[in-house]
Design an enzyme around this catalytic site. Structure first.
Site, mmCIF file in Angstrom:
data_model
loop_
_atom_site.group_PDB
_atom_site.id
_atom_site.type_symbol
_atom_site.label_atom_id
_atom_site.label_comp_id
_atom_site.label_asym_id
_atom_site.label_seq_id
_atom_site.Cartn_x
_atom_site.Cartn_y
_atom_site.Cartn_z
ATOM 1 N N ASP A 139 0.777 -1.337 0.107
ATOM 2 C CA ASP A 139 0.029 0.009 0.199
ATOM 3 C C ASP A 139 0.734 1.126 0.053
ATOM 4 O O ASP A 139 2.100 1.100 0.522
ATOM 5 C CB ASP A 139 -1.025 -0.085 1.281
ATOM 6 C CG ASP A 139 -2.121 0.864 1.046
ATOM 7 O OD1 ASP A 139 -2.037 1.655 0.321
ATOM 8 O OD2 ASP A 139 -2.913 0.973 2.079
ATOM 9 N N THR A 149 0.109 4.375 1.812
ATOM 10 C CA THR A 149 0.142 4.593 3.009
ATOM 11 C C THR A 149 0.706 3.766 4.029
ATOM 12 O O THR A 149 0.452 2.349 4.135
ATOM 13 C CB THR A 149 -1.289 4.880 3.488
ATOM 14 O OG1 THR A 149 -1.756 5.865 2.439
ATOM 15 C CG2 THR A 149 -1.260 5.670 4.654
ATOM 16 N N ASP A 160 -1.244 -2.413 6.784
ATOM 17 C CA ASP A 160 -1.593 -2.161 8.297
ATOM 18 C C ASP A 160 -3.145 -2.020 8.585
ATOM 19 O O ASP A 160 -3.248 -1.847 9.858
ATOM 20 C CB ASP A 160 -0.725 -0.702 8.670
ATOM 21 C CG ASP A 160 -1.261 0.315 7.775
ATOM 22 O OD1 ASP A 160 -2.216 0.048 6.814
ATOM 23 O OD2 ASP A 160 -0.776 1.413 7.812
#
Length: 822
Positions: A313, A315, A555
């Site tokens: 990802d 982020t 996450d």
């Protein structure tokens, strides 16, 4: 709301629904009754299991039986391999115990936690300390730790895919039953835990989706296959060895038969292979803990080294995961003060997501009275709230809000806003749209009169180590796929700043569900935006179907399903509990730059275990060939057990320990077992034939005449020593030859050479020479080699070493496997 087909949740007595939760005394009472949220699951084996696993093995049983037989003969020197057996087991026990302590402590420090209300206060306790009837508070990202009934809900939505297989979030209100094994994707709530531990529903079903699927390990599978082969070889070779030695040395008594037969069989047992493989895995895991990487499954260290595609990802990996509010760009003459107040009011939410948290840090709360909340969720990509005597405000992805139908704004206005969004996103900013409505929100449906009010821009900080990490992956031929829920143009802009060859970014909403089409798109594109949790999972499946070994990093809760299905799941330490629960590796400090360390450890394990396995298998092949050749030509087995103990120690055991733990940066190549068999078996066969040739040649001019052998070269029943030093010479010559060939096998497997390896080989050669020249050692090992015998034995060994070198050079796969080593 209940899960179909599940038993009802036990109702709570009225006394247990009080808002202050349990008292400390009530908690202690439930703990004493065993009503605690523990399953007895361990991060590692118990001490008893460690001892049994290292002692009660099939090869320990074989060697233990042979050791007992040799001791019965009274030749204690030939039972030296029994001491090695004990030392190997002891080392394995101690190493695993030390690793267990380290990993258990680390797992405890990083264990999941739960918010509970006790004595009127919200406390954070380990999830395993939750007791029956605890009042539990849930927030976005939490994993539901027990079964119960909701007492309060503020837009609570759960991902129940672990139980139902449906990935769509499910809204829950007061009075609904909720189950352990689900996770909060939006909103908040409180419930009483009615079923905990083994009584919780998720722990009673057979196919518990939260349990780890065992990580595939090519090394472990190959070693197990190898051990199976060797076991059958031993079963077949043992009667041959006994029969042939009875024919050749049976007239010297049963003791000589036992000792010679034991020598052959001992050479067939890879006594240290499993030990060194296990130690290599364990020490790698412990080494990674020093770099803030928690290995939840040991084979994952090897698995990441086999990965050729990493899905990540934006982020939390490419960026630091923290965004900052930049500005609000007004649309259609909106009032700046009202827009700022609306943003502050939306951000004044106890369950604010990352975007609202960043807004809250920059914009103060106006104190508006909130009457309704629709929390953000990754599937909808928007959140909203209603305020008393004020408009309804919605904040979300521009393309989602602008696509609302009907749309009160003229098409040309919508097109202009889209162009403005594209321009901002192209610069790497995150852009969200603030819109207003006069309708009151009653559910998660966009109002019909939604009017764009402002474009809100936020910036992300690119991780300083991201560029270097991605460059490492590129150099290692590991492909990167950026899969993000953000705008694809924004994601592409960030990817370019860290040096990725982006190409044309893909809006995942345009992709079909067809797996074959996904495979084609994934093969030609790098950056994907607006990817839903279900699509992340589908991406993993498509890449795996294309033959790739896939690692997935994440996450958020929306990454959990993809992490679970990937070959290796890597969770960030600051990620959601549900995400960490299914990952094989957890980056405790959230630094993506640790992945090269993990890959390096995995490659070190793979490369070094392959070296070690080659040494052991070559010895096994040598012993088998020597046993069969001795049986065919009717000669005694060339060695006593003490000879093979010496050879194994200096050419295999001690070097293998250092080689297994040394550096190795060789890239992963498939075909672990095949390469071992292609090199070790013919090399071992060469060694076996060289040994027999050397033994026969030495027997022509050294030792004692065959007609005197039975009378002079027997074991003295009282002194337990060989009666005549001349009897030692043929075996000494065979030992010299075997040492020469196996030292060259060691040299080949240690390539490319480094000073520490040269020092290791030199030290081992020095030990071998000492055994011949030091009188005490020579007598202990029954070694005597006159200078002419030494030269002829070395000559035979040199021929064998040359053949080993030829085998190595004529095996491209083996040679290529060595090419990129340390």
């Amino acid at each position: 709301m209940t899960t179909p087909g599940t038993p009802p949740v036990t109702a709570h007595p009225p006394a247990l629904t009080r808002p202050e939760g349990l008292t400390s005394a009530e908690v202690a009472e439930r703990v004493s009754r065993g009503e605690v949220n523990r399953l007895g699951e361990r991060t590692s084996r118990s001490i008893g299991e460690i001892v049994r696993a290292n002692v009660l093995t099939r090869f320990n049983a074989i060697l233990g039986g042979l050791f007992a037989l040799v001791l019965v003969t009274g030749s204690f020197a030939d039972g030296l391999f029994g001491i090695v057996l004990v030392v190997n087991s002891a080392i394995g026990i101690v190493q695993e115990y030390l690793a267990k302590r380290k990993l258990d402590r680390l797992a405890l420090l990083n264990a999941p936690t739960t918010r509970v209300v006790r004595d009127g206060e919200v406390r954070v306790v380990p999830t395993t300390d939750v007791v029956r009837d605890d009042l539990i508070e849930l927030r976005t990202g939490d994993e539901v730790p027990a079964d119960g009934t909701l007492l309060a809900s503020a837009g609570l939505e759960l991902n129940e895919a672990n139980l139902t297989g449906e990935s769509d979030p499910v809204a829950h209100d007061v009075g609904d039953d909720i189950r352990s094994g689900t996770s909060v994707v939006a909103g908040s709530g409180r419930f009483h835990a009615s079923q905990v531990g083994a009584d919780a529903y998720v722990n009673r079903i057979a196919s518990d989706a939260r349990k780890f699927t065992r990580t595939h390990s090519e090394i472990q599978e190959s070693i197990n296959t190898l051990l199976t082969y060797i076991t059958w070889v031993i079963v077949a070779a043992l009667p041959i060895a006994i029969w042939s030695q009875w024919r050749t040395v049976g007239d010297q008594g049963w003791r000589e038969v036992v000792i010679r037969s034991a020598a052959g069989v001992v050479g067939l047992v890879p006594e240290g292979l499993v030990l060194l493989t296990s130690v290599a895995f364990l020490l790698s895991a412990v080494q990674l803990t020093r770099r803030n990487v928690l290995v939840q499954q040991l084979p994952a260290v090897e698995g990441l080294a086999r990965v050729d595609v990493v899905c990540l990802d934006k982020t939390g990996t490419l960026t630091a995961g923290e965004i900052a509010y930049e500005d609000a760009h007004l649309l259609d003459g909106q009032d700046v003060d009202e827009i700022r107040c609306a943003l502050g009011a939306l951000a004044d939410d106890p369950n604010a997501n990352g975007t609202l948290t960043a807004v809250a840090a920059a914009v103060g709360s106006p104190g508006w009275q909130r009457t309704q909340t629709i929390p953000f969720n990754s599937a909808r990509k928007w959140s909203g709230a209603c305020f008393a005597e004020r408009s309804t405000w919605v904040l979300g992805a521009p393309e989602v809000l602008l696509a609302a139908d009907p749309q009160p704004s003229p098409p040309e206005v919508i097109d202009a806003i889209r162009a403005q969004v594209a321009e901002m996103a192209a610069s790497g900013r995150r852009v969200v749209l603030l819109a207003r409505s006069d309708e009151h929100l009653t559910d998660a449906t966009l109002p019909a009169d939604l009017t764009p009010a402002a474009l809100v821009t936020l910036t992300e900080q690119v991780r300083p180590d991201a560029k270097e990490t991605l460059a490492y992956f590129a150099a290692q031929d590991v492909a990167i796929k950026v899969v993000s829920g953000d705008n694809p143009v924004t994601v592409a802009a960030v990817a370019r700043t860290v040096g990725l060859e982006v190409g044309e970014p893909v809006d995942a909403r345009t992709l079909p569900d067809d797996p074959d089409v996904l495979r084609q798109v994934l093969a030609t594109h790098t950056v994907f935006g607006r990817v839903t949790p279900e699509q992340k999972r589908a991406f993993v499946h498509a890449l795996q179907a294309d033959g790739h070994v896939v690692a997935m990093t994440g996450d958020g809760v929306n990454d959990a399903l993809a992490l679970k299905d990937a070959d290796i799941g890597v969770a960030m330490g600051n990620g959601a509990q549900a995400t960490k629960a299914v990952a094989e590796l957890v980056l405790l400090d959230g630094r993506f730059s640790h992945l090269p360390d993990v890959i390096a450890e995995g490659r070190r394990v793979i490369g070094n275990v392959e070296r070690v396995a080659n040494l052991f298998v070559a010895k096994n092949a040598m012993s088998l060939v020597a046993i069969l050749a001795a049986a065919v030509i009717t000669v005694p087995f060339p060695f006593l057990p003490r000879h093979l103990t010496l050879v194994s120690a200096v050419t295999i055991g001690i070097p293998a320990f250092f080689l297994a733990l040394g550096p190795n940066r060789r890239r992963y190549l498939p075909g672990f077992l095949g390469r071992i068999l292609r090199f070790a078996v013919p090399s071992g066969a060469v060694a076996g034939l060289a040994v027999i040739a050397s033994y026969l040649w030495a027997g022509r001019g050294y030792g004692v005449p065959s007609e005197e052998f039975a009378g002079r070269c027997t074991v003295d029943a009282s002194a337990r020593t060989v009666a005549d030093v001349a009897c030692w010479q043929p075996g000494s010559g065979a030992t010299i030859t075997l040492l020469t060939v196996f030292f060259w096998i060691l040299v080949v497997l240690a390539r490319p050479f480094r000073p520490w390896k040269a020092a290791l080989v030199a030290a081992m050669v020095g030990l071998a020479v000492t055994a011949f020249v030091w009188p005490v050692a020579a007598r202990f090992f029954n070694l005597d080699a006159p200078l002419p015998l030494l030269w002829q034995s070395l000559a035979v060994g040199a021929v064998g070493a040359g053949l080993v070198e030829a085998i190595y050079r004529l095996s491209p796969s083996v040679r290529n496997a060595h090419h990129l080593r340390d």
